[in-house]
Each structure stands twice: as C-alpha cells, then as structure tokens.
Design a protein around this motif. Structure first.
Motif, PDB file in Angstrom:
ATOM      1  N   LYS A 152       0.827  -1.202   0.000  1.00 17.98           N
ATOM      2  CA  LYS A 152       0.000   0.000   0.000  1.00 17.98           C
ATOM      3  C   LYS A 152       0.863   1.256   0.000  1.00 17.98           C
ATOM      4  O   LYS A 152       0.455   2.297  -0.482  1.00 17.98           O
ATOM      5  CB  LYS A 152      -0.907   0.008   1.244  1.00 17.98           C
ATOM      6  CG  LYS A 152      -1.799  -1.222   1.332  1.00 17.98           C
ATOM      7  CD  LYS A 152      -3.170  -0.891   1.841  1.00 17.98           C
ATOM      8  CE  LYS A 152      -4.208  -1.987   1.597  1.00 17.98           C
ATOM      9  NZ  LYS A 152      -3.665  -3.340   1.340  1.00 17.98           N
ATOM     10  N   THR A 153       2.031   1.115   0.587  1.00 16.23           N
ATOM     11  CA  THR A 153       2.911   2.291   0.651  1.00 16.23           C
ATOM     12  C   THR A 153       4.334   1.869   0.294  1.00 16.23           C
ATOM     13  O   THR A 153       4.629   0.674   0.197  1.00 16.23           O
ATOM     14  CB  THR A 153       2.962   2.858   2.091  1.00 16.23           C
ATOM     15  OG1 THR A 153       3.484   1.815   2.910  1.00 16.23           O
ATOM     16  CG2 THR A 153       1.600   3.286   2.576  1.00 16.23           C
ATOM     17  N   LYS A 154       5.152   2.879   0.166  1.00 17.97           N
ATOM     18  CA  LYS A 154       6.577   2.601  -0.106  1.00 17.97           C
ATOM     19  C   LYS A 154       7.207   1.818   1.041  1.00 17.97           C
ATOM     20  O   LYS A 154       8.058   0.958   0.835  1.00 17.97           O
ATOM     21  CB  LYS A 154       7.332   3.927  -0.245  1.00 17.97           C
ATOM     22  CG  LYS A 154       7.417   4.397  -1.671  1.00 17.97           C
ATOM     23  CD  LYS A 154       8.366   5.563  -1.737  1.00 17.97           C
ATOM     24  CE  LYS A 154       8.470   6.065  -3.171  1.00 17.97           C
ATOM     25  NZ  LYS A 154       9.125   7.353  -3.257  1.00 17.97           N
ATOM     26  N   GLU A 155       6.732   2.165   2.287  1.00 18.06           N
ATOM     27  CA  GLU A 155       7.287   1.459   3.457  1.00 18.06           C
ATOM     28  C   GLU A 155       7.022  -0.031   3.367  1.00 18.06           C
ATOM     29  O   GLU A 155       7.859  -0.858   3.725  1.00 18.06           O
ATOM     30  CB  GLU A 155       6.690   2.015   4.764  1.00 18.06           C
ATOM     31  CG  GLU A 155       7.259   3.350   5.230  1.00 18.06           C
ATOM     32  CD  GLU A 155       6.821   4.514   4.329  1.00 18.06           C
ATOM     33  OE1 GLU A 155       7.544   5.495   4.277  1.00 18.06           O
ATOM     34  OE2 GLU A 155       5.759   4.417   3.665  1.00 18.06           O
ATOM     35  N   ASP A 156       5.806  -0.372   2.892  1.00 24.27           N
ATOM     36  CA  ASP A 156       5.470  -1.802   2.748  1.00 24.27           C
ATOM     37  C   ASP A 156       6.506  -2.503   1.885  1.00 24.27           C
ATOM     38  O   ASP A 156       6.960  -3.607   2.193  1.00 24.27           O
ATOM     39  CB  ASP A 156       4.106  -1.970   2.064  1.00 24.27           C
ATOM     40  CG  ASP A 156       2.976  -1.612   3.009  1.00 24.27           C
ATOM     41  OD1 ASP A 156       1.819  -1.637   2.590  1.00 24.27           O
ATOM     42  OD2 ASP A 156       3.283  -1.289   4.183  1.00 24.27           O
TER      43      ASP A 156
ATOM     44  N   SER B 243       5.661   0.891  -7.578  1.00 28.03           N
ATOM     45  CA  SER B 243       5.814   1.766  -6.429  1.00 28.03           C
ATOM     46  C   SER B 243       5.070   3.087  -6.612  1.00 28.03           C
ATOM     47  O   SER B 243       4.538   3.633  -5.663  1.00 28.03           O
ATOM     48  CB  SER B 243       7.286   1.993  -6.107  1.00 28.03           C
ATOM     49  OG  SER B 243       7.965   2.261  -7.288  1.00 28.03           O
ATOM     50  N   ASN B 244       5.005   3.605  -7.854  1.00 29.13           N
ATOM     51  CA  ASN B 244       4.226   4.833  -8.048  1.00 29.13           C
ATOM     52  C   ASN B 244       2.758   4.603  -7.746  1.00 29.13           C
ATOM     53  O   ASN B 244       2.108   5.367  -7.069  1.00 29.13           O
ATOM     54  CB  ASN B 244       4.290   5.275  -9.514  1.00 29.13           C
ATOM     55  CG  ASN B 244       5.610   5.938  -9.780  1.00 29.13           C
ATOM     56  OD1 ASN B 244       6.288   6.317  -8.826  1.00 29.13           O
ATOM     57  ND2 ASN B 244       5.971   6.050 -11.035  1.00 29.13           N
TER      58      ASN B 244
ATOM     59  N   THR C 126       1.365   2.457  -5.915  1.00 29.80           N
ATOM     60  CA  THR C 126       0.989   2.236  -4.525  1.00 29.80           C
ATOM     61  C   THR C 126       0.823   3.551  -3.775  1.00 29.80           C
ATOM     62  O   THR C 126       0.086   3.622  -2.814  1.00 29.80           O
ATOM     63  CB  THR C 126       2.048   1.398  -3.800  1.00 29.80           C
ATOM     64  OG1 THR C 126       3.292   2.034  -4.033  1.00 29.80           O
ATOM     65  CG2 THR C 126       2.055  -0.022  -4.312  1.00 29.80           C
ATOM     66  N   GLU C 127       1.503   4.571  -4.190  1.00 24.75           N
ATOM     67  CA  GLU C 127       1.387   5.855  -3.505  1.00 24.75           C
ATOM     68  C   GLU C 127      -0.044   6.386  -3.600  1.00 24.75           C
ATOM     69  O   GLU C 127      -0.547   6.987  -2.694  1.00 24.75           O
ATOM     70  CB  GLU C 127       2.304   6.868  -4.183  1.00 24.75           C
ATOM     71  CG  GLU C 127       3.752   6.545  -4.014  1.00 24.75           C
ATOM     72  CD  GLU C 127       4.386   7.408  -2.953  1.00 24.75           C
ATOM     73  OE1 GLU C 127       4.571   8.584  -3.243  1.00 24.75           O
ATOM     74  OE2 GLU C 127       4.665   6.908  -1.854  1.00 24.75           O
ATOM     75  N   LYS C 128      -0.654   6.146  -4.773  1.00 21.70           N
ATOM     76  CA  LYS C 128      -1.978   6.728  -4.970  1.00 21.70           C
ATOM     77  C   LYS C 128      -3.043   5.726  -4.523  1.00 21.70           C
ATOM     78  O   LYS C 128      -3.348   5.596  -3.375  1.00 21.70           O
ATOM     79  CB  LYS C 128      -2.147   7.169  -6.415  1.00 21.70           C
ATOM     80  CG  LYS C 128      -1.212   8.310  -6.768  1.00 21.70           C
ATOM     81  CD  LYS C 128      -1.310   8.661  -8.236  1.00 21.70           C
ATOM     82  CE  LYS C 128      -0.028   9.361  -8.674  1.00 21.70           C
ATOM     83  NZ  LYS C 128       0.398   8.883  -9.960  1.00 21.70           N
ATOM     84  N   LYS C 129      -3.529   4.958  -5.471  1.00 24.43           N
ATOM     85  CA  LYS C 129      -4.601   4.054  -5.076  1.00 24.43           C
ATOM     86  C   LYS C 129      -4.231   2.617  -5.453  1.00 24.43           C
ATOM     87  O   LYS C 129      -3.982   2.314  -6.614  1.00 24.43           O
ATOM     88  CB  LYS C 129      -5.910   4.470  -5.753  1.00 24.43           C
ATOM     89  CG  LYS C 129      -5.691   4.906  -7.206  1.00 24.43           C
ATOM     90  CD  LYS C 129      -6.958   5.294  -7.846  1.00 24.43           C
ATOM     91  CE  LYS C 129      -6.588   5.698  -9.264  1.00 24.43           C
ATOM     92  NZ  LYS C 129      -7.323   5.975 -10.223  1.00 24.43           N
TER      93      LYS C 129
END
Ligand code: PHE
Length: 338
Positions: free
Chosen positions: A18-22, A76-77, A79-82
C-alpha cells in the motif's frame, strides 16, 4: 524445502503493497543478508545433487519475482496513490528502451576518432567484382596471397564475389578521387571460414587510407598511436611487427599493450601483455598505379582492423557468435554504453 519455496512464491505473488514502506519491509525480509532468500540459498548448498536442478529453478523464480516486486517503478508509483483500483483501460507501460548494438557502438567510436582528424567516410558494395577486391590490390588471379582470405564466389560468375575486406572500397575511392585522400571505410565483409567462438563467415572491418605527397611510415605510426590512445586510453602503447600484405610494402601488424596483471590479462594476451589489433603498411606503388594515381608524386599508408575483435576486447566478450544471435539478454547489457 520445495514446499517452503512454493509457499514463499505464492506469498510474493500475492504481495500488494500500500505504501513505499510496505515495499521496504518486504524487500528487507527477502533480500537482506539474513533474509529469506539467503537462508534458502544456504540450505540449497546442503541438498542432494539430484534435487539441485529443480530447487535451483524454483529459487531463481522466487528471486526474480522478489526483484520484480521491489524494483518495478510503476508498482511503487501506483501504490502511492490508489492500490487495488487498477485502471484497466490504461495503455501498456512501455518502459523498455532498445539499445544500440555493441558493434555499432564500437564502429561509431572508431569512426569518430578518425573523423576528428580529417578522415571522410566511404562505403562500397558488399557484392564486389574480382578486380576491386583483388586484382587492383596487387593480388592477380592465381596469386598465392588469395589464400589469405577464403572467398565466397558467386557460382554462376566467378568474377563476382562477396568482398573479403573493405580495401575494395579504397580501390574504388582512389579511382574516383584525386589525392590528397583521407578516408575510412567501415563495412561488413565475408570469408569462407568455419564458424567458431573466434571466427565467423561474416564480420565487420574499418580500413583507412591516407594518400598525399611525402606521406611516410612515421605518419602511419603516429596516426595509429593517436588512435590507440583515444580508443584504449592515454597510457596505451603500440608496437609494430613486420608482416606481409600484397597491397602494402612494407607491411606491419600492430599490437596494443593490454597489460599483464590479472589472470585474464594472461589468457587474453597469451602471456605477452600485447594484443594484435590491426594490419597496416605503405600502399604499394603498383596499387596506386592500378587506381590511376601517380606513384612518383604520391605515397600513402593504409590500415585495416576487425570491429568484432576490438569489441570483444573492450567488452570482454569471449565468443564472437554472441554478436549475431540477437539474444536480448546479451544486447540489453549495452543499453548504458551510449
Ligand atoms: N585488408 C587487410 C585484411 O583484411 C587489412 C589491411 C588493410 C592490411 C590495409 C594492410 C593495409 O586483412
């Protein structure tokens, strides 16, 4: 172990961050030193040989999947959005840019070096007549020097052949142009040789020709030294060994100093530190006369080299055939070269 790897593959396939951290947590879990992949690879060392093939393939699949999931910039892009709401009408991402062929890259480099010192570029036909390929160059019919270049003849007309060197272009150029002449001729050439890692029935050459008043062997040597320094680096040295070509007198073969520090230097240079890269010499007056240039007024030098050989040295490729197979995995490695 197979089961564990399959589990891991499933997990990676289903991974939807869901996020970059993931992605980062995921990356560390699989790719860190003490991560899952390394522990699998450690285990792999101890399994019986007959299992290695299958387990190895699975492991590679897992590794590639993990890499794909952690490096794909689109992923990765996105995931930042939706995440989850994939736009199915979106065009397929085309982030795969082609690359230039290694032989073109080297050819271009060599052409640029000679253009910068005033050489023009000349081209000629690949299907050539006997006169331009041999006779004009001081190799009349039945001359033993013809054996140096095993030739493909056209069956129905023995006067027509596939050129064995681009010296044929120089013969054409001399007929059409008056000195001073400074030209290089890049192009594909053919020889009837068995295909192996070291030789092929086709390859590429660049040959050079310089004709003017008072051109001497010293001019040839300096030009080649300049070329070697540009192509192989400032510290390059060259040496000339006496040789024989029917169209030049005297003739020489030129070696470039490669070095003798590592084991591969030993292998490549056969323990001498030197590599043979080209043939050269002073154009034989008979050749000038054949091409209607007055040999009392003019002298000149010529040289010729194989592009494959230089590409093999520069890129450390040890099988010539790779250049013609168009294997995308090979070609992709040159995408950063230019
Ligand atoms: N034509 C020669 C070859 O193909 C190379 C060469 C060119 C040698 C010019 C001397 C001068 O082997």
């Amino acid at each position: 172990m197979l089961n564990n790897i399959s589990e891991a593959i499933k997990e990676v396939e289903n991974f939807s961050p869901k996020t970059k951290e993931d992605i980062e947590v995921f990356r560390l879990r699989f790719l860190a030193k003490s991560g899952t992949l390394n522990s699998f690879f450690n285990e792999f060392k101890n399994i019986p040989n007959q299992e290695k093939k299958e387990v190895g393939q699975m492991l590679n699949k897992l590794k590639n999947l993990v890499k794909e999931k952690t490096t794909n910039p689109l992923l990765s892009n996105k995931t930042e959005k939706k995440v989850g709401l994939e736009d199915l009408s979106k065009p397929v991402a085309n982030n795969c840019i082609g690359s230039r062929h290694p032989l073109s890259i080297i050819e271009q480099e060599i052409v640029e070096i000679f253009s910068s010192i005033g050489f023009s570029i000349s081209e000629g036909p690949e299907i050539e007549d006997d006169w331009h390929n041999f006779t004009a160059l001081n190799v009349p019919k039945n001359h033993p020097a013809r054996d140096m270049q095993d030739t493909f003849f056209i069956q129905t007309n023995p006067d027509i052949l596939l050129r064995t060197h681009t010296s044929s272009v120089q013969a054409r150029y001399m007929q059409k142009n008056d000195p001073p002449i400074r030209t290089i001729s890049p192009g594909r050439v053919y020889r009837n040789e068995a295909v192996s890692s070291r030789s092929h029935c086709l390859f590429h050459q660049i040959e050079g020709l310089y004709i003017d008043k008072d051109v001497s062997f010293a001019d040839l040597k300096q030009t080649l030294l300049y070329f070697a320094k540009k192509l192989f680096g400032k510290k390059s040295k060259i040496r000339l060994r006496p040789s024989y070509f029917p169209f030049t007198e005297p003739s020489a073969e030129v070696d470039v100093y490669w070095g003798l520090e590592t084991e591969s230097d030993y292998r490549i240079t056969k323990g001498t530190g030197w590599l043979e890269v080209l043939g050269c010499g002073m154009v034989d007056p008979a050749v000038l006369e054949n091409c209607e240039i007055d040999s009392k007024t003019y002298t000149g030098f010529a040289f010729g080299m194989g592009i494959e050989r230089i590409a093999m040295l520069k890129y450390k490729v040890d099988d010539l055939r790779l250049f013609y197979e168009n294997d995308i995995r090979f070609l992709n490695q040159f995408s950063n070269s230019i």
